[in-house]
Design an enzyme around this catalytic site. Sequence first.
Site, PDB file in Angstrom:
ATOM      1  N   CYS A 120       0.769  -1.246  -0.118  1.00  0.00           N
ATOM      2  CA  CYS A 120       0.083  -0.024   0.141  1.00  0.00           C
ATOM      3  C   CYS A 120       0.746   1.281   0.060  1.00  0.00           C
ATOM      4  CB  CYS A 120      -0.762  -0.139   1.171  1.00  0.00           C
ATOM      5  SG  CYS A 120      -2.007  -1.488   1.157  1.00  0.00           S
ATOM      6  N   ASN A 156      -9.953   0.117   0.159  1.00  0.00           N
ATOM      7  CA  ASN A 156      -8.767   0.382   0.110  1.00  0.00           C
ATOM      8  C   ASN A 156      -8.132  -0.155  -1.192  1.00  0.00           C
ATOM      9  OD1 ASN A 156      -5.881  -0.276   0.404  1.00  0.00           O
ATOM     10  ND2 ASN A 156      -5.973  -1.079   2.462  1.00  0.00           N
ATOM     11  N   HIS A 172      -3.117   7.637   2.828  1.00  0.00           N
ATOM     12  CA  HIS A 172      -3.580   6.294   2.259  1.00  0.00           C
ATOM     13  C   HIS A 172      -4.911   5.930   2.862  1.00  0.00           C
ATOM     14  CE1 HIS A 172      -3.838   2.247   1.157  1.00  0.00           C
ATOM     15  NE2 HIS A 172      -3.669   1.622   2.455  1.00  0.00           N
TER      16      HIS A 172
END
Length: 324
Positions: free
Chosen positions: A112, A281, A251
């Site tokens: 990520c 996500n 994020h």
Amino acid sequence: MGAVILGTGSCLPERILSNHDLEKLVDTSDEWIRSRTGISERRISGEGEEAYRLATTAARNAMEMAGVEPSEIDLIIVATMSSHMTMPSCACFVQNELGADNAFAYDLNAACSGFLYSLDTASKHVLCDQEKTVLVIGAETLSSRINWKDRNTCILFGDGAGAVVMRYADTIRGVLASQLFSDGALWKLLHMHAAPSCNPAIDPPGNPGSHILMEGRDVFKYAVKAMESAVLQLLEKENINLDDIDLVIPHQANIRILNKLLSRLGVKQEKVFINVQKYGNTSAASIPIALDEANREGRLGEGDLLLICSFGGGFTWGAGLLRW
Ligand code: UT7
């Protein structure tokens, strides 16, 4: 002197998977998902929406905004861990799709945190070679790496891509600094097997397949502390006060992680860009998608200070500071 972002772009798959759709797949509820994660729906890529295709469309949108032609691109970095092939890289497919014949291209896997790491790498390329124009992309199709029977993970992730075009300019704008970290000792808490990496038998039994496995509570705990510490270290190093930051783009992991992080840092909600409710996500794609939306909504003015931060498998984490 600065590595300046000239244009942003993004691309989301057409198909929307809502929490109510997920109620039909696993024992969960819209209420549980929204209260624990802030996510209402996510995008799922279908045929013709492989990571490289999403990445290519995001890149075209960024290049159009930047007024940059494919032949002007010298380097393409794609942050991804869910390309449709292991070799060649997703970036080489993007290069071919764009017809960016003068570019060299490679993928970067930092889970990520991939976009944050890639932005840091790209800015150093640009500062070392001021003639370079670089495409930095985050692109993921994690729906292809999810165990759709595992309610701990299948509710969290979504697909998409975001891109920026970066070039040198003699200005105070651009990527100012980043603080990046990794801790491989904690890999087990968030990981995804690939194909077997050695060959003790032709068809090894017990291959778990390419699915994300996660210890959610531990990840949550580490993510908040790690991003907080990265942000504070970066601000201290750059001698910048949190009040001077105009916009934070974290994020988009989960609303509870973000709320906890922001309240510990003392950042006001109106200074934060959040779109996790729409896309879940999207891993390495989450920051560049959010950046593109914030940019197109006019949330970023010239000279604004932008803070980005991320956390992901590895563990990998960090923070970055840009003057827009
Ligand atoms: O980029 C980083 C990527 N990772 C993340 O962002 C994940 C970070 N972790 C989290 O966000 C949270 O840990 C989750 C959202 C994944 C889970 O929330 P939680 O509050 O930590 O729940 P939990 O894992 O402690 O589970 C609580 C209960 C359990 O039931 P019991 O054992 O108390 O009966 C779970 O089995 O909730 C259950 N549960 C669910 N219930 C309904 C777990 N997943 C679900 C679900 N729907 N989807």
